[in-house]
Write an enzyme that holds these catalytic residues in place. Structure first.
Site, PDB file in Angstrom:
ATOM      1  N   GLN A  28       0.839  -1.205   0.000  1.00 25.98           N
ATOM      2  CA  GLN A  28       0.000   0.000   0.000  1.00 25.98           C
ATOM      3  C   GLN A  28       0.876   1.258   0.000  1.00 25.98           C
ATOM      4  O   GLN A  28       1.820   1.352   0.786  1.00 25.98           O
ATOM      5  CB  GLN A  28      -0.912   0.005   1.232  1.00 25.98           C
ATOM      6  CG  GLN A  28      -1.923   1.142   1.239  1.00 25.98           C
ATOM      7  CD  GLN A  28      -2.892   1.082   2.416  1.00 25.98           C
ATOM      8  OE1 GLN A  28      -2.727   0.270   3.331  1.00 25.98           O
ATOM      9  NE2 GLN A  28      -3.896   1.935   2.397  1.00 25.98           N
TER      10      GLN A  28
ATOM     11  N   HIS B  44      -8.584   1.760  -0.887  1.00 24.88           N
ATOM     12  CA  HIS B  44      -8.955   1.758  -2.305  1.00 24.88           C
ATOM     13  C   HIS B  44      -8.920   0.351  -2.851  1.00 24.88           C
ATOM     14  O   HIS B  44      -8.090  -0.468  -2.450  1.00 24.88           O
ATOM     15  CB  HIS B  44      -8.043   2.680  -3.131  1.00 24.88           C
ATOM     16  CG  HIS B  44      -6.581   2.460  -2.910  1.00 24.88           C
ATOM     17  ND1 HIS B  44      -5.921   2.935  -1.804  1.00 24.88           N
ATOM     18  CD2 HIS B  44      -5.646   1.803  -3.652  1.00 24.88           C
ATOM     19  CE1 HIS B  44      -4.641   2.587  -1.872  1.00 24.88           C
ATOM     20  NE2 HIS B  44      -4.450   1.896  -2.985  1.00 24.88           N
ATOM     21  N   LEU B  45      -9.826   0.075  -3.775  1.00 25.93           N
ATOM     22  CA  LEU B  45      -9.858  -1.202  -4.479  1.00 25.93           C
ATOM     23  C   LEU B  45      -9.387  -0.947  -5.903  1.00 25.93           C
ATOM     24  O   LEU B  45      -9.892  -0.034  -6.564  1.00 25.93           O
ATOM     25  CB  LEU B  45     -11.276  -1.786  -4.477  1.00 25.93           C
ATOM     26  CG  LEU B  45     -11.714  -2.532  -3.203  1.00 25.93           C
ATOM     27  CD1 LEU B  45     -11.805  -1.585  -2.022  1.00 25.93           C
ATOM     28  CD2 LEU B  45     -13.034  -3.220  -3.416  1.00 25.93           C
TER      29      LEU B  45
HETATM   30  P1  AMP Z   1      -1.477   1.246  -3.582  1.00 22.75           P
HETATM   31  O1  AMP Z   1      -0.029   1.028  -3.914  1.00 22.75           O
HETATM   32  O2  AMP Z   1      -2.290   0.001  -3.466  1.00 22.75           O
HETATM   33  O3  AMP Z   1      -1.634   2.142  -2.363  1.00 22.75           O
HETATM   34  O4  AMP Z   1      -2.101   1.990  -4.812  1.00 22.75           O
HETATM   35  C1  AMP Z   1      -2.034   3.365  -4.990  1.00 22.75           C
HETATM   36  C2  AMP Z   1      -2.311   3.628  -6.435  1.00 22.75           C
HETATM   37  O5  AMP Z   1      -2.686   4.984  -6.559  1.00 22.75           O
HETATM   38  C3  AMP Z   1      -1.133   3.396  -7.372  1.00 22.75           C
HETATM   39  O6  AMP Z   1      -1.506   2.443  -8.365  1.00 22.75           O
HETATM   40  C4  AMP Z   1      -0.873   4.793  -7.979  1.00 22.75           C
HETATM   41  O7  AMP Z   1      -0.495   4.720  -9.325  1.00 22.75           O
HETATM   42  C5  AMP Z   1      -2.213   5.480  -7.787  1.00 22.75           C
HETATM   43  N1  AMP Z   1      -2.202   6.921  -7.652  1.00 22.75           N
HETATM   44  C6  AMP Z   1      -1.417   7.675  -6.855  1.00 22.75           C
HETATM   45  N2  AMP Z   1      -1.754   8.975  -6.960  1.00 22.75           N
HETATM   46  C7  AMP Z   1      -2.787   9.036  -7.828  1.00 22.75           C
HETATM   47  C8  AMP Z   1      -3.588  10.087  -8.357  1.00 22.75           C
HETATM   48  N3  AMP Z   1      -3.400  11.368  -8.016  1.00 22.75           N
HETATM   49  N4  AMP Z   1      -4.582   9.778  -9.236  1.00 22.75           N
HETATM   50  C9  AMP Z   1      -4.773   8.500  -9.608  1.00 22.75           C
HETATM   51  N5  AMP Z   1      -4.055   7.460  -9.144  1.00 22.75           N
HETATM   52  C10 AMP Z   1      -3.085   7.716  -8.273  1.00 22.75           C
END
Ligand code: AMP
Length: 114
Positions: A94, A100-101
């Protein structure tokens, strides 16, 4: 919990094209897609991760799963299939600490995930 980029997105403070939104959840394209379709579904309410959810959040968690199914169908992923994933904490991978899903589709997924 500390505010995050997803909190700002959920509150509309960062202009974002939602592919789905309702009273409890929003969905939008991942900034750095890991598959041809990569959409994030988040609750408007800030919850850090699944590990921070409580019994009070049960209906919301079920709703988020339903939103994933609705969005996946909307994106045409139903026929070939797709994956829904939530990462929890450091070893879970994470990086944004607002639940988030991930909806991932449009290619063959590997198992087990890395
Ligand atoms: P996780 O690593 O499971 O916490 O996933 C976070 C995800 O959020 C990653 O796939 C990032 O590419 C995505 N992410 C981070 N910032 C943004 C943003 N501003 N808009 C859309 N996606 C984002």
């Amino acid at each position: 919990m500390e505010d995050t980029i997803f909190g700002k997105i959920a509150r509309g403070e960062i202009p974002t094209d939602f592919v789905y939104e309702d009273e409890h959840a929003v969905a939008f394209h991942d900034l750095d897609p890991k598959a041809p379709t990569h959409i994030l579904v988040i609750p408007r309410e800030p919850i850090v991760s699944l590990a921070d959810a409580t019994a009070v959040d049960s209906a919301l968690l079920g709703h988020l799963m339903m939103v994933c199914a609705i969005v996946a169908a909307q994106e045409g992923l139903e026929e070939n299939g797709y994956r829904v994933v939530t990462n929890i904490g450091a070893e879970g991978g994470q990086s944004v600490f607002h639940l988030h899903l991930h909806i991932l589709g449009g290619r063959q997924m590997a198992w087990p995930p890395g």
